[in-house]
Design a protein around this motif. Sequence first.
Motif, PDB file in Angstrom:
ATOM      1  N   ASP A  76      45.547  25.809  31.554  1.00 55.66           N
ATOM      2  CA  ASP A  76      44.420  26.724  31.347  1.00 55.66           C
ATOM      3  C   ASP A  76      43.880  27.102  32.730  1.00 55.66           C
ATOM      4  O   ASP A  76      43.142  26.348  33.360  1.00 55.66           O
ATOM      5  N   LEU A  77      44.289  28.293  33.206  1.00 59.44           N
ATOM      6  CA  LEU A  77      43.914  28.714  34.554  1.00 59.44           C
ATOM      7  C   LEU A  77      42.411  28.900  34.700  1.00 59.44           C
ATOM      8  O   LEU A  77      41.848  28.642  35.764  1.00 59.44           O
TER       9      LEU A  77
ATOM     10  N   LEU B  47      40.258  27.247  37.559  1.00 59.13           N
ATOM     11  CA  LEU B  47      39.453  28.026  38.505  1.00 59.13           C
ATOM     12  C   LEU B  47      37.986  27.624  38.453  1.00 59.13           C
ATOM     13  O   LEU B  47      37.286  27.726  39.463  1.00 59.13           O
ATOM     14  N   ASP B  48      37.512  27.186  37.271  1.00 60.50           N
ATOM     15  CA  ASP B  48      36.123  26.726  37.170  1.00 60.50           C
ATOM     16  C   ASP B  48      35.880  25.481  38.021  1.00 60.50           C
ATOM     17  O   ASP B  48      34.763  25.242  38.461  1.00 60.50           O
ATOM     18  N   ARG B  49      36.907  24.722  38.253  1.00 57.19           N
ATOM     19  CA  ARG B  49      36.772  23.486  39.031  1.00 57.19           C
ATOM     20  C   ARG B  49      36.856  23.730  40.539  1.00 57.19           C
ATOM     21  O   ARG B  49      36.560  22.840  41.324  1.00 57.19           O
ATOM     22  N   ILE B  50      37.242  24.945  40.933  1.00 53.93           N
ATOM     23  CA  ILE B  50      37.409  25.246  42.358  1.00 53.93           C
ATOM     24  C   ILE B  50      36.089  25.759  42.929  1.00 53.93           C
ATOM     25  O   ILE B  50      35.454  26.638  42.363  1.00 53.93           O
TER      26      ILE B  50
ATOM     27  N   LEU C 171      34.780  28.009  45.371  1.00 53.93           N
ATOM     28  CA  LEU C 171      35.253  29.111  46.207  1.00 53.93           C
ATOM     29  C   LEU C 171      34.520  29.175  47.543  1.00 53.93           C
ATOM     30  O   LEU C 171      35.116  29.541  48.557  1.00 53.93           O
ATOM     31  N   ASN C 172      33.253  28.825  47.555  1.00 57.32           N
ATOM     32  CA  ASN C 172      32.515  28.836  48.825  1.00 57.32           C
ATOM     33  C   ASN C 172      33.133  27.853  49.813  1.00 57.32           C
ATOM     34  O   ASN C 172      33.224  28.134  51.004  1.00 57.32           O
ATOM     35  N   ARG C 173      33.553  26.730  49.318  1.00 58.50           N
ATOM     36  CA  ARG C 173      34.181  25.727  50.187  1.00 58.50           C
ATOM     37  C   ARG C 173      35.533  26.224  50.691  1.00 58.50           C
ATOM     38  O   ARG C 173      35.878  26.033  51.847  1.00 58.50           O
ATOM     39  N   VAL C 174      36.282  26.881  49.796  1.00 65.84           N
ATOM     40  CA  VAL C 174      37.583  27.434  50.198  1.00 65.84           C
ATOM     41  C   VAL C 174      37.383  28.527  51.247  1.00 65.84           C
ATOM     42  O   VAL C 174      38.067  28.553  52.271  1.00 65.84           O
ATOM     43  N   LEU C 175      36.433  29.437  50.991  1.00 62.70           N
ATOM     44  CA  LEU C 175      36.203  30.538  51.925  1.00 62.70           C
ATOM     45  C   LEU C 175      35.635  30.054  53.251  1.00 62.70           C
ATOM     46  O   LEU C 175      35.856  30.683  54.289  1.00 62.70           O
ATOM     47  N   ALA C 176      34.910  28.948  53.229  1.00 61.43           N
ATOM     48  CA  ALA C 176      34.375  28.391  54.475  1.00 61.43           C
ATOM     49  C   ALA C 176      35.501  27.918  55.390  1.00 61.43           C
ATOM     50  O   ALA C 176      35.346  27.903  56.610  1.00 61.43           O
TER      51      ALA C 176
END
Length: 150
Positions: free
Chosen positions: A47-48, A52-55, A57-62
């Motif tokens: 279940d993508l 994705l809800d668990r990611i 994104l602010n941390r990834v983009l940082a």
Amino acid sequence: MDPFGRRRSVGGRLVPRVEALPQAVAERAVELAVSALDLNALLDQVDLNALLDRIDLNRVLARVDVEAVVDRVDVNAVVERIDIDELAEQTDLGAVIAASSSGVASDLLDVVRSQTVGLDEFIARWIGRLRRRPYTGPPGPTGLQAKAAS
């Protein structure tokens, strides 16, 4: 006695012969399991949206170095891909010219109106002098005149 004499190389490291056989069997079993695995069927089960809800994104983009990404972009190649003729067709130059012209015309009309009001006041003052009556200002609505008098 050679300390490495009883060891075999497994996966780039030396292990005792007793460990070598189970290690080789485990590697072969994993290889067979992975080759038999249908990755498409497995991915259909994922279940993508939940993933994705668990990611965060602010941390990834940082962690993304934006300057390094921008440095890798060839701006000249991007500009070369722009079709100037199609861009000009999509731009309604007539409307742009009309809007800017109407803005200039509107400003010019405001100036002319302002000058006309000033000229009208000038003429009214001179006529008042010629008639030898004091000029009380331009006429206005009666309600405003009563408020101004009080």
